[in-house]
Design an enzyme around this catalytic site. Structure first.
Site, PDB file in Angstrom:
ATOM      1  N   ALA A  45       0.862  -1.175   0.000  1.00  0.00           N
ATOM      2  CA  ALA A  45       0.000   0.000   0.000  1.00  0.00           C
ATOM      3  C   ALA A  45       0.903   1.232   0.000  1.00  0.00           C
ATOM      4  O   ALA A  45       2.058   1.161   0.440  1.00  0.00           O
ATOM      5  CB  ALA A  45      -0.885  -0.019   1.241  1.00  0.00           C
ATOM      6  N   GLY A  60       0.516  -4.997   0.842  1.00  0.00           N
ATOM      7  CA  GLY A  60      -0.650  -5.035  -0.039  1.00  0.00           C
ATOM      8  C   GLY A  60      -0.376  -5.775  -1.341  1.00  0.00           C
ATOM      9  O   GLY A  60      -1.303  -6.273  -1.985  1.00  0.00           O
ATOM     10  N   GLU A 112      -0.896  -9.327  -0.447  1.00  0.00           N
ATOM     11  CA  GLU A 112      -2.337  -9.476  -0.213  1.00  0.00           C
ATOM     12  C   GLU A 112      -3.086  -9.553  -1.549  1.00  0.00           C
ATOM     13  O   GLU A 112      -3.995 -10.362  -1.715  1.00  0.00           O
ATOM     14  CB  GLU A 112      -2.843  -8.305   0.640  1.00  0.00           C
ATOM     15  CG  GLU A 112      -2.332  -8.398   2.070  1.00  0.00           C
ATOM     16  CD  GLU A 112      -2.619  -7.155   2.892  1.00  0.00           C
ATOM     17  OE1 GLU A 112      -2.197  -6.049   2.476  1.00  0.00           O
ATOM     18  OE2 GLU A 112      -3.249  -7.267   3.950  1.00  0.00           O
ATOM     19  N   GLU A 145       4.464  -4.899   7.228  1.00  0.00           N
ATOM     20  CA  GLU A 145       3.749  -3.786   7.882  1.00  0.00           C
ATOM     21  C   GLU A 145       4.250  -3.526   9.304  1.00  0.00           C
ATOM     22  O   GLU A 145       4.227  -2.396   9.784  1.00  0.00           O
ATOM     23  CB  GLU A 145       2.240  -4.077   7.911  1.00  0.00           C
ATOM     24  CG  GLU A 145       1.558  -4.045   6.557  1.00  0.00           C
ATOM     25  CD  GLU A 145       1.563  -5.380   5.824  1.00  0.00           C
ATOM     26  OE1 GLU A 145       2.318  -6.290   6.230  1.00  0.00           O
ATOM     27  OE2 GLU A 145       0.825  -5.497   4.846  1.00  0.00           O
TER      28      GLU A 145
HETATM   29  N1  COA Z   1       4.600   3.048  -0.812  1.00  0.00           N
HETATM   30  C1  COA Z   1       4.992   4.199  -1.381  1.00  0.00           C
HETATM   31  N2  COA Z   1       6.148   4.315  -2.068  1.00  0.00           N
HETATM   32  C2  COA Z   1       6.914   3.230  -2.169  1.00  0.00           C
HETATM   33  C3  COA Z   1       6.573   1.990  -1.602  1.00  0.00           C
HETATM   34  C4  COA Z   1       5.343   1.929  -0.896  1.00  0.00           C
HETATM   35  N3  COA Z   1       4.888   0.808  -0.336  1.00  0.00           N
HETATM   36  N4  COA Z   1       7.551   1.099  -1.856  1.00  0.00           N
HETATM   37  C5  COA Z   1       8.474   1.745  -2.579  1.00  0.00           C
HETATM   38  N5  COA Z   1       8.104   3.038  -2.767  1.00  0.00           N
HETATM   39  C6  COA Z   1       8.795   4.084  -3.488  1.00  0.00           C
HETATM   40  C7  COA Z   1      10.008   4.616  -2.724  1.00  0.00           C
HETATM   41  O1  COA Z   1       9.605   5.564  -1.758  1.00  0.00           O
HETATM   42  C8  COA Z   1      10.839   5.179  -3.839  1.00  0.00           C
HETATM   43  O2  COA Z   1      10.286   6.426  -4.218  1.00  0.00           O
HETATM   44  P1  COA Z   1      11.258   7.718  -4.435  1.00  0.00           P
HETATM   45  O3  COA Z   1      12.161   7.292  -5.583  1.00  0.00           O
HETATM   46  O4  COA Z   1      10.320   8.795  -4.815  1.00  0.00           O
HETATM   47  O5  COA Z   1      11.987   7.901  -3.161  1.00  0.00           O
HETATM   48  C9  COA Z   1      10.593   4.215  -4.984  1.00  0.00           C
HETATM   49  O6  COA Z   1       9.355   3.546  -4.691  1.00  0.00           O
HETATM   50  C10 COA Z   1      11.661   3.152  -5.144  1.00  0.00           C
HETATM   51  O7  COA Z   1      11.801   2.491  -3.904  1.00  0.00           O
HETATM   52  P2  COA Z   1      13.203   2.297  -3.151  1.00  0.00           P
HETATM   53  O8  COA Z   1      12.918   2.095  -1.696  1.00  0.00           O
HETATM   54  O9  COA Z   1      14.128   3.413  -3.506  1.00  0.00           O
HETATM   55  O10 COA Z   1      13.727   0.952  -3.830  1.00  0.00           O
HETATM   56  P3  COA Z   1      14.756  -0.105  -3.208  1.00  0.00           P
HETATM   57  O11 COA Z   1      15.079  -1.034  -4.318  1.00  0.00           O
HETATM   58  O12 COA Z   1      15.844   0.571  -2.493  1.00  0.00           O
HETATM   59  O13 COA Z   1      13.897  -0.914  -2.100  1.00  0.00           O
HETATM   60  C11 COA Z   1      11.968  -2.087  -1.262  1.00  0.00           C
HETATM   61  C12 COA Z   1      12.827  -1.720  -2.489  1.00  0.00           C
HETATM   62  C13 COA Z   1      10.716  -2.822  -1.755  1.00  0.00           C
HETATM   63  C14 COA Z   1      12.758  -2.974  -0.300  1.00  0.00           C
HETATM   64  C15 COA Z   1      11.561  -0.782  -0.520  1.00  0.00           C
HETATM   65  O14 COA Z   1      11.035   0.120  -1.484  1.00  0.00           O
HETATM   66  C16 COA Z   1      10.521  -0.972   0.549  1.00  0.00           C
HETATM   67  O15 COA Z   1      10.846  -1.447   1.629  1.00  0.00           O
HETATM   68  N6  COA Z   1       9.254  -0.578   0.272  1.00  0.00           N
HETATM   69  C17 COA Z   1       8.209  -0.627   1.247  1.00  0.00           C
HETATM   70  C18 COA Z   1       7.711  -2.014   1.476  1.00  0.00           C
HETATM   71  C19 COA Z   1       6.598  -2.029   2.499  1.00  0.00           C
HETATM   72  O16 COA Z   1       6.800  -1.739   3.658  1.00  0.00           O
HETATM   73  N7  COA Z   1       5.374  -2.391   2.062  1.00  0.00           N
HETATM   74  C20 COA Z   1       4.243  -2.472   2.914  1.00  0.00           C
HETATM   75  C21 COA Z   1       3.494  -1.219   2.933  1.00  0.00           C
HETATM   76  S1  COA Z   1       2.080  -1.328   4.020  1.00  0.00           S
END
Ligand code: COA
Length: 260
Positions: free
Chosen positions: A66, A111, A114, A134
């Site tokens: 999400a 999400g 999910e 989460e």
């Molecule tokens: N919501 C909003 N934005 C998200 C996102 C999310 N769930 N997951 C990734 N993004 C965005 C990042 O903020 C980043 O945006 P920016 O370039 O404007 O800063 C872009 O997507 C790329 O993500 P980034 O974190 O730079 O990539 P990465 O390869 O270093 O890491 C992940 C990848 C998936 C490990 C990391 O993005 C992450 O942990 N995301 C969140 C996962 C999460 O907690 N999901 C559950 C949400 S309830």
């Protein structure tokens, strides 16, 4: 002009819905949840669509969860509404009258997992990572993750994934029964489309009966579930497809199912 949130195309009875926010790893904001809801309603209503493939744009992610930026400012009531919005859409996917395959091309987190779990089948690239992170945000799953993961793979794995938040590899997800198959990333699209083509040529009403048996029968006690299966089985004898399938077997030819 801004890019559409979803890329949608249809070929040979297979509709592909691709979530298109690759710069945000296809994170689900409210607008994307609504677009998905509308796209799945349309796929359900369109008789020319016989199977659906759901995936994410870009090389990195199916869906990374999400949208955290959007959630950051929500009040409790807005948080509940956001959860209900996602849950409603995902229930539509789960209860679709035709099979849906999640083509998990990268991260399926929060999400994203999910959403993949609402699909009827999941094929993952060997490079994919899945999880319910989460807890790291001071949250819990809000689009049905705690319930669907529990039903897919039991308490031990559900609690491990949701309490630690640590992502797991596609291979481990396969061992736990979270995904159906793992294939090399370079073969993901071809393998998924092969399976989708098989489903698109199967008898639509039998597919629907089977989906209902699992969705509805699977949530009842065994007596009611067996009764439900018998009723669905009987219903198949009202279809032209059942006559066609059994006749084609007896005549040693390939059946052509019309969904009637
Ligand atoms: N919501 C909003 N934005 C998200 C996102 C999310 N769930 N997951 C990734 N993004 C965005 C990042 O903020 C980043 O945006 P920016 O370039 O404007 O800063 C872009 O997507 C790329 O993500 P980034 O974190 O730079 O990539 P990465 O390869 O270093 O890491 C992940 C990848 C998936 C490990 C990391 O993005 C992450 O942990 N995301 C969140 C996962 C999460 O907690 N999901 C559950 C949400 S309830």
């Amino acid at each position: 002009m801004t890019a559409p949130l979803l890329q949608i195309d249809t070929a040979h009875g297979v509709r592909t819905i691709r979530i298109n926010r690759p710069d945000k790893l296809n994170a689900l904001n409210a607008a994307t949840l609504d677009a998905l809801d509308a796209a799945f309603a349309d796929a359900d209503a369109d008789a020319a669509v016989r199977a659906v493939v759901l995936t994410g744009a870009g090389p990195k992610a199916f869906v990374a969860g999400a949208d955290i930026a959007e959630m950051n400012g929500l009040t409790p009531v807005q948080g509940r509404d956001f959860s209900l919005r996602g849950t409603r859409m995902m229930r539509r996917v789960e209860k679709l009258s035709k099979p849906v395959i999640a083509m998990v091309n990268g991260f399926a987190l929060g999400g994203g997992l999910e959403l993949a779990m609402c699909c009827h089948l999941r094929i993952a690239a060997d490079t994919a990572k899945v999880g319910q992170p989460e807890i790291n945000l001071g949250l819990i799953p809000g689009f049905g993750g705690s319930q669907r993961l529990l039903r897919l793979c039991g308490r031990a794995a559900t609690l491990e994934l949701c309490l630690t938040g640590a992502p797991i590899t596609a291979e481990r997800a396969l061992q736990l029964g979270i995904v159906n198959r793992v294939v090399p990333a370079a073969e993901l699209e071809a393998e998924t489309m092969k399976l989708a083509a098989q489903l698109a040529s199967a008898a639509p009403l039998a597919l629907r009966g089977m989906l209902d048996c699992v969705n509805i029968g699977g949530e009842c006690g065994i007596e009611e579930g067996l009764e439900y299966e018998s009723a669905q089985f009987g219903l198949m004898f009202a279809t032209e497809d059942m006559r066609e399938g059994t006749s084609a077997f007896l005549e040693k030819r390939k059946p052509a199912f019309a969904g009637k």
